[in-house]
Design an enzyme around this catalytic site. Sequence first.
Site, PDB file in Angstrom:
ATOM      1  CE  LYS A  93       9.081  -3.205 -10.387  1.00  0.00           C
ATOM      2  NZ  LYS A  93       9.411  -4.360 -11.225  1.00  0.00           N
ATOM      3  CG  ASN A 141       2.280   0.507   3.989  1.00  0.00           C
ATOM      4  OD1 ASN A 141       1.976  -0.643   3.717  1.00  0.00           O
ATOM      5  ND2 ASN A 141       3.471   1.017   3.742  1.00  0.00           N
ATOM      6  N   GLY A 142       0.690  -1.579   6.178  1.00  0.00           N
ATOM      7  CA  GLY A 142       1.228  -2.554   7.131  1.00  0.00           C
ATOM      8  C   GLY A 142       0.121  -3.481   7.604  1.00  0.00           C
ATOM      9  CB  CYS A 178      -0.946   0.090   1.184  1.00  0.00           C
ATOM     10  SG  CYS A 178      -1.942  -1.380   1.421  1.00  0.00           S
ATOM     11  CD  GLU A 206       5.170 -11.011 -12.370  1.00  0.00           C
ATOM     12  OE1 GLU A 206       6.098 -11.419 -13.115  1.00  0.00           O
ATOM     13  OE2 GLU A 206       5.362 -10.225 -11.438  1.00  0.00           O
ATOM     14  NE  ARG A 244       4.625   1.483  -0.322  1.00  0.00           N
ATOM     15  CZ  ARG A 244       5.763   1.196   0.301  1.00  0.00           C
ATOM     16  NH1 ARG A 244       6.905   1.498  -0.255  1.00  0.00           N
ATOM     17  NH2 ARG A 244       5.769   0.636   1.485  1.00  0.00           N
ATOM     18  CD  GLU A 247      12.361 -14.008 -14.218  1.00  0.00           C
ATOM     19  OE1 GLU A 247      12.140 -14.542 -13.113  1.00  0.00           O
ATOM     20  OE2 GLU A 247      11.957 -12.866 -14.500  1.00  0.00           O
ATOM     21  CD1 TRP A 279      -1.220  -6.041  -3.934  1.00  0.00           C
ATOM     22  CD2 TRP A 279      -0.910  -6.782  -1.846  1.00  0.00           C
ATOM     23  NE1 TRP A 279      -0.947  -7.389  -4.001  1.00  0.00           N
ATOM     24  CE2 TRP A 279      -0.749  -7.869  -2.724  1.00  0.00           C
ATOM     25  CE3 TRP A 279      -0.757  -7.017  -0.477  1.00  0.00           C
ATOM     26  CZ2 TRP A 279      -0.452  -9.155  -2.295  1.00  0.00           C
ATOM     27  CZ3 TRP A 279      -0.468  -8.313  -0.051  1.00  0.00           C
ATOM     28  CH2 TRP A 279      -0.313  -9.362  -0.961  1.00  0.00           C
ATOM     29  CG  HIS A 327      12.270 -38.537 -10.866  1.00  0.00           C
ATOM     30  ND1 HIS A 327      12.662 -39.833 -10.656  1.00  0.00           N
ATOM     31  CD2 HIS A 327      13.300 -37.941 -11.531  1.00  0.00           C
ATOM     32  CE1 HIS A 327      13.882 -40.020 -11.139  1.00  0.00           C
ATOM     33  NE2 HIS A 327      14.288 -38.879 -11.678  1.00  0.00           N
ATOM     34  CE  LYS A 353       8.674 -11.598 -15.147  1.00  0.00           C
ATOM     35  NZ  LYS A 353       9.824 -11.406 -14.301  1.00  0.00           N
TER      36      LYS A 353
END
Length: 585
Positions: free
Chosen positions: A580, A94-95, A2, A468, A27, A461, A70, A484, A465
Site C-alpha cells: 500500500k 525497514n529500508g 516493510c 494491479e 507496508r 486509472e 516487502w 502512431h 486498477k
Amino acid sequence: MCGIIGYCGNSAAFKFLYEGLKRLEYRGYDSVGICIDGKVVKMKGHVDQLNKCDSKIKNSGNFGIGHTRWATHGAPSYINAHPHTSGYINIVHNGIIENYKEIKEVLTKKGYSFISQTDTEAAAHLINYYYKDDLKEAVLKACKELKGSYAIVAMCEKKNQLVAVRNESPLIVGRGKEGVHLASDISAIADKCDELFVLDNGEFALINGAEISFFDIFDKPIIKQAETVDKDYESVSKEGYDTFMEKEINEGAKSVKNTLEGYRDKYLPPKFLEGIKSIYFCACGTAYHACCYGKKLIERYVKIPCFSLIASEFKEPYTTDYSQSLFVFISQSGETADTLAAHTLAKKYGAKTLAVTNVSKSSLEDVADIVIKTRAGREYAVASTKAYLAQLGFCLYFTQVLCGLNNIPCDLTAEENLNKLYKAIDAAGKMSQTQSLAQIMLNNEHAYFLGRGMDFITASEASLKLKEITYIHSEAYPAGELKHGTLALIEKDTKVIAFLTQSELKEKMIGNISEVKARGAFVTLFTQFDNVDCGCDKILLPDLPDVYMPLIAIVPCQQLAFLVSVAKGLDCDKPRNLAKSVTVQ
Ligand code: M6R
C-alpha cells in the site's frame, strides 16, 4: 517498505506483535516473522500465517520484535524473512542498506556466513561483530558504518532490552499501560500508548524494561518531547464486506463529500497562493492520475501554466528555478519515497509546497509548507479507490479557490452541482452492466483503455486498477495516439474499453473507435451520451457536466477490476508484489 513492530512490557508479547503487524501490512506482506525472547518464527506469506505459531510462543515471553516484509533484496522466502539472526542478536529492518555488499565481503573474511540474499543480514552480523555485552554500543558502532535508509530494532537474547534506530525510515516509540511499543507507523500502536516519541534521523532509543532513553549517534543522551496521542484511529473493519476494496469502492461518494465539506472558506490561505506563476502537480501511481485531472482543470479554468509530474521522474538535472512556482504533492499515504524525494528537490529550487494527504501525521505532512487533507477515511486495500475520488474532489476545490482569487466565474463546487455529483458517483457504482463486462474481461489476457483529454486520465486509472489486481495485461492510450504505433496490436477480438464523456472531443473519439473496430476489436464504450452510437457495447453513465465525469466514469471501472479479481480467485486487497505504501525509491 516493510513494517516493524516491537514490544517490551509486562504482558505476553505475541498479541501486541501480531496486532501491530496486521496494521502494518499496508507496508508489505510477502513474508512475516517475529522473535520473542530469542525464539524466532518466520514464514513466507501474510501476517495471518503467524496464527500457526504454537501456544508456547503465543503465551510466553514479554519482549519481542516483528516484521512484515516487502522484498527488495532477495525473493519472498523463509530465509529472507526477518528477523535476521547473528549469534544472540536478532534484528528487524525497514529500508535499504546500500553498502551491504562491502560489509558482507569484510565480514565473510572474518568468518561470518551469510545465508540470505538480503541487505539486512549484513546489518545483523555487523551488530553481532561489535557486540561485547552492550547492545546499544554495538548498534551505535554498526550504524556508523551503515549507508542508506534504515529503521532497525535489535534485540539480544541475553538481555531484556531493545535498541531502535532511525535513518530516513520512520520509527516510533510509545509508552502505554502494558509496556513500551515500537512501530514504523503511529497507527499501529497509538491505541496502546499514552506517550509517543517520533525518532528523528540518527536518533537511538534504548528500551530497558519499562525505561526508555534516547541518544544521538555520538551516544549523547537526548531529551525528546512526547507527541499527543490521537486515540481516535479507525478500526480495521470490513463492516460486513468480504474485502476492503469492495467496501472502499462503495465509499466513493462519501469520500468526495467528506473531503469537500471539510474545506471551509479560506481553508487554503489566499496569501499562500500570492505571486504563483505556475503550478506543478507531482505524485505516483493513482495519485499521479489525480494530478493529471488537477492540471486539466486548472488549464481549463484558471489558465495559468500547469504541469503534472511523475515523482520518480522528477530528478536533477531536470530542474529549474521554482521560486514562483507552487508544487502540489498528492499522496494518500504521505509516505511515498519518490514523492518525498521530489518534495526535497522542489524545496531546494525554491518552490512553495502544498501536500494533499489522506493519512494524518505522515512524513509529507511534516515537510510541506501547507497541508490539505482528503477525508476518504483510512484506505486499506492496496488498490486506491475512494482516496482517488477524494483527490479528484480536492482538485475541484483547488480550482475553485484559484478561480476565486483571480475573479474567474466558476461553480465547480456549487452545492447543487456537488449534490448531483455525489448521487451520480453512487449510481455509477451500482450499474449492472459492469457484471457482464467482468464476465467478458475474464476471458481476456490483454485489454486496451482509450480516451481523449480527461477521458485519457480515466483510461489510465482504469487500466492501472485492472492490471494491479487481476494481473491482466492492459494499456491505456490517448485514443488519437493509437495510430502512431499501438494500433498494430489491435486484431480480431482484442478487448478495447473506450471512454467518451467530453463533448468537444465527441467526433474525434467516435472516429478512433471506428479505427479499432475496423481492425476487429471488441469495444465497450463508457459514455453519458445516449445519442452516441458507435456500433459497439455501450455502458450508459449518469449524465453530469463533462468536467465531473472523471469522478463518475472511474467507479464502474474500479468495480470491474474488483469483480474480475474476485472471479479469478485472487486477493484483491493484497495483490502480489505490491504494498500500500511504497517507501523505497
Ligand atoms: O500513498 P500514495 O498516494 O503516495 O501512493 C501512490 C501510489 O503508490 C498508489 O497510488 C498506487 O499506485 C496504488 N496502489 C494504485 O492503486
